[in-house]
Structure formats: structure tokens, C-alpha cells
Design an enzyme around this catalytic site. Sequence first.
Site, short mmCIF file in Angstrom:
data_model
loop_
_atom_site.label_atom_id
_atom_site.label_comp_id
_atom_site.label_asym_id
_atom_site.label_seq_id
_atom_site.Cartn_x
_atom_site.Cartn_y
_atom_site.Cartn_z
N ASP A 137 0.84 -1.20 0.00
CA ASP A 137 0.00 0.00 0.00
C ASP A 137 0.88 1.25 0.00
OD1 ASP A 137 -2.11 1.81 0.30
OD2 ASP A 137 -3.20 0.45 1.64
N ARG A 227 0.13 -10.45 32.47
CA ARG A 227 0.00 -9.96 33.85
C ARG A 227 1.35 -9.45 34.35
NH1 ARG A 227 -1.65 -13.91 37.80
NH2 ARG A 227 -0.80 -15.51 36.43
N LYS A 289 10.91 -27.80 31.00
CA LYS A 289 10.85 -26.97 32.22
C LYS A 289 11.90 -25.87 32.07
CE LYS A 289 9.06 -26.67 36.47
NZ LYS A 289 9.38 -27.74 37.45
N HIS A 290 11.46 -24.63 32.20
CA HIS A 290 12.36 -23.48 32.06
C HIS A 290 13.15 -23.55 30.75
CE1 HIS A 290 11.22 -22.20 35.99
NE2 HIS A 290 11.75 -23.25 36.59
N GLU A 342 1.50 -27.34 33.46
CA GLU A 342 1.08 -25.97 33.14
C GLU A 342 0.39 -25.88 31.77
OE1 GLU A 342 1.14 -23.16 34.72
OE2 GLU A 342 2.55 -23.36 36.38
N ASN A 432 26.10 -25.39 28.34
CA ASN A 432 26.62 -26.62 27.76
C ASN A 432 25.62 -27.76 27.94
OD1 ASN A 432 29.26 -25.79 26.86
ND2 ASN A 432 29.90 -25.69 29.00
N ASP A 492 37.88 -35.31 29.76
CA ASP A 492 37.19 -35.52 31.03
C ASP A 492 35.68 -35.70 30.87
OD1 ASP A 492 36.75 -32.89 30.31
OD2 ASP A 492 37.43 -32.02 32.21
N HIS A 538 21.77 -20.50 23.69
CA HIS A 538 21.93 -19.65 24.87
C HIS A 538 20.64 -18.92 25.20
CE1 HIS A 538 26.15 -20.05 23.39
NE2 HIS A 538 26.34 -20.28 24.67
#
Length: 538
Positions: A137, A227, A289-290, A342, A432, A492, A538
Amino acid sequence: MAVVSKKIPAPDKVKIRTALLSVSDKSGIVELAKALSKEGVRLLSTGGTHKSIAAAGIAVTDVSDITGFPEIMDGRVKTLHPRVHGGLLAIRDDTEHQAAMKEHGIEGIDLVVVNLYPFEDVRAAGGDYPTTVENIDIGGPAMIRASAKNHAYVTILTDPADYPALLDQLSADEGQTAYAFRQLMAAKAFARTAAYDAMISNWFAEALEIVTPRHRVIGGVLREEMRYGENPHQTAAFYVTGDNRPGVSTATLLQGKQLSYNNINDTDAAYELVAEFSPANGPACAIIKHANPCGVATGSSLVEAYKRALACDSVSAFGGIIALNSLLDAETAEEIVKLFTEVIIAPAVSDEARAIIARKPNLRLLSVGALPDPRTPGLTAKTVSGGLLVQSRDNAMVDDLELKVVTKRAPTAQELIDMKFAFRVAKHVKSNAVVYAKNGQTVGIGAGQMSRVDSARIAAIKAEDAAKAMGLAEPLTRGSAVASEAFLPFADGLLSAIAAGATAVIQPGGSMRDEEVIAAANEHDVAMVFTGVRHFRH
């Protein structure tokens, strides 16, 4: 050089005598025109809007009668005329502007109701290049910006949702609008054209394969106010960008409370993860979760996939998000309601399952209608102080990668299947990340640690806890495959995985100490493959 204001004060009240109505979305326009006509407002209009109003028996003047010039070029040129824009931009209390209006026969326009060609809809529908360009437009944004700039005298409406508020103003104040209302509508108008132009510029960048355009703007439309944000002291809102990628932004809320900021973030992460598992290969479930998975599994049935995902870490799954890659059936719903959850998100939900979920009225149930395609390109963005980080979506799929066996022992067929499963999940775990998998099921997940060896250890501890909860003699990490979303910098982390019972490892490779890590794998007769692709998150 900046234009200097004459500092003429804006009037508080402006009488609406003349209105220009020109809309693409005609929702409520005839009703608005009737109400304005009853208030004695003179109506001007264009094209299809004029036809709709006239067909309703409402007196309306065609803009071409004002300009003395017909619509031309398939309607591309109709309002781009001094008698329109002069009527929009004139400062009514400026004597020079008054003189110009009188000299050129320009009438003031007090109200403009405009919405734009459906560029977003055409783009989302996959319109070809010429069709998409034709739905950019020009006259609409020009009128909106002119009216919004001159909000001291002109009321601009760009959203049918604001029609009732306008009529309330006129009814309460003898056909006048207040300056505060005109300011508010002007702010909305500039936001609308900004989002519209952002969509167009991003489409051009995509169509022309311009990876880093000089200016990048991301626009959105308010879906709902939250909220609060991540925490109660933060404000938040949910905006949709209109790219129509199936997910939480396109889902239908079948039941439950409004989704919170965290719900939306976590549900998006869950659905993107479960979409990695095509329904053609069987049911799959991801529990989040998270924004991190605490269990992912496939199964011969959806209820089996859910139970196997839950078994990975049933403690963390409490209060989590459940994402499914296929229709939520009654049997699976019966299992899910046993645990506090949830949100559930799925491509579809059976009527029987809806009835079962309804026993938990606060449980949010979302139906999307489709799964997002993990391979589809796109953009993701996040803010930093003073800037915006934009990147292409991580759409690399392990099934498309060329895996390189780097150890003496090649993985068995089952180990290779488990490796791919683990790497597919690791892509969606915060770095990691270390993921153990066995027989289409995560059996240990370590997420978001500063040290990769700690992620490996945490995943092993989670596996041991799960084994105790199931009454098993040893954790399911025995004989599992382990995935690292980025290269193993030292041996390791590998040794921790081997101690947990992993017999096969998949990782991107590329460390300066690859040979050291490979040697450790060979020493313990562990198969290892390199993907050449990492999945930092991340």
C-alpha cells in the site's frame, strides 16, 4: 535542516465535520459510516469502500469528486493529491495555511479511517513476487502518516477495534474528539505503518537474499498484555510477527488461564523440539521446564511416548510443559492429568481428550493444527543493551549431516539410532548440553552448565535418580549413546559419560584436543562420530 515549529497550540476539542473512509478490511465500516452520518458528518470515500457505503444507502462523496481527478492505474493513484493531503496537513489556526486552503479550494478533513492492503496475509499465503509487490500500500500509509502528524486537528483510525471508542467520544462531546484521544490514535497509527514497512523490508531482504540489510526492523502486532514478565515486577506483552510458523503464536487456546510470559517461552521451546520428530516415524513427546527438556521420547503409541519421556526426570516434569507431535487422545490425556502440568500443546486434540483435560480447568490446552518444519529457514532475534542480535534459525538436522566415524570401532546400528536421537534433543538443550539416549528415549539430560563435564555428571545423576524411582538396579545410561551439542574440549567429559555407561558418543568435533578425546574413546572401546555441526543454544 530541521523544520522549526510555529508553536501554535493544539486545540483540546475538534469537531468532526468531514471524514475520509478508505479501508481494505471493511469490518464494521458500514456501521461506522451510518453512525457518522447520523452525527451530521460529511463522508468521503474511495473505490470499494465507497461502493459498500453507498450500497447501504448512506450519502457519501467519491474522493475523485473532490480532487477533480479520477482513480487511475488500477487504483494505484486516487488519494495522492493536494486536495486530499492539504486537507489532512493544514494547520487550521495558521493564517498562511488558511489562505492556501482558500486559494486552492482545499477543504479540511477532520477524521481519517484507513487500513492497509493485506500485504501480511498475501506474504503468509505464499504469494508470488508480482502479487506481493502489488499488495504494498502506498496511498494508505501516506494518508495515515499525514493525519497522524497533524493530530492536533485530525483524528486517525487504523484499527476497526477503535471504532467504538471514537463513537463514544463523539456521542459524549457533541461530535468532538479530545486532543488526548487524537494523540493516542496518532501513536497507534505510526506504530502500524512502522510494522507494515518492517514486514515489507524484511520480505525484500528475504526475496533478494540480502542476509544483512543496512536497516533491520522487526515489527509485531499486540496479541495480549501479560500480567507480568519473567518476574512479577516486570511488565510484558505478547506480539505476533505474522510469519505464520505453526506454534504458540498460531495456536488456539482450548481451555485454561491466559498463558504467562514464561508459559509462552517454554511452550515455544517444547513445540520446536517435538517437531524434530516427524509423526510419520511415530508418536513423540517432549516435556520442558524453564525452556530445557527434562524428558523426550518416542513410542509405539502416544501414551507410551509420554510415559517414557516422563520417566527420564519425573521430578523436574512437575509443573512443566508437554508437547506432542500428534493428536492428543483420551488414553494419553488420562495419564497427563495425573501430574500437575502448566501447558499441553499438540497439533490436534480429540473431543474425548478435551473432556478429560477439562477436569483440570487451569491447565492450558493448545491446539495448533500443524507442526513447524525444523528445516524451514527463518530468523530469530534477541535484544542486548543498545542493540538487536539477529541470526538465521538453527535448521540443521542430524539426518542431513554427513557423520564421520573417528574411532576404531564403528557404532552398531542401534547405537547410531540412539546417537542421532540424542543429538536431535541436544540441539534444544541450553549449552553446555549433554544428553544420554537409549532406544528412543532420553535417559539423562545435563543442561546449561559452565563446564561440559558438569553437564555430563548432572545428566548421570539424573539418570541414577530416575532408576531408583523406577526400582531399577542400574541407570538406563548403561549401554546408552551420549551427545554433546558442541565439541568435547577435553577427555574428562567423555570419561564421565563412559563412567555413566555410555558406549557411543556423537559430537561436532573440532577441538584442538580431538586426538586426545578420540584416543580415550578407543582405549575404552567406545564408538565416536563427528557431525561437523554444533548446536550452541543460549
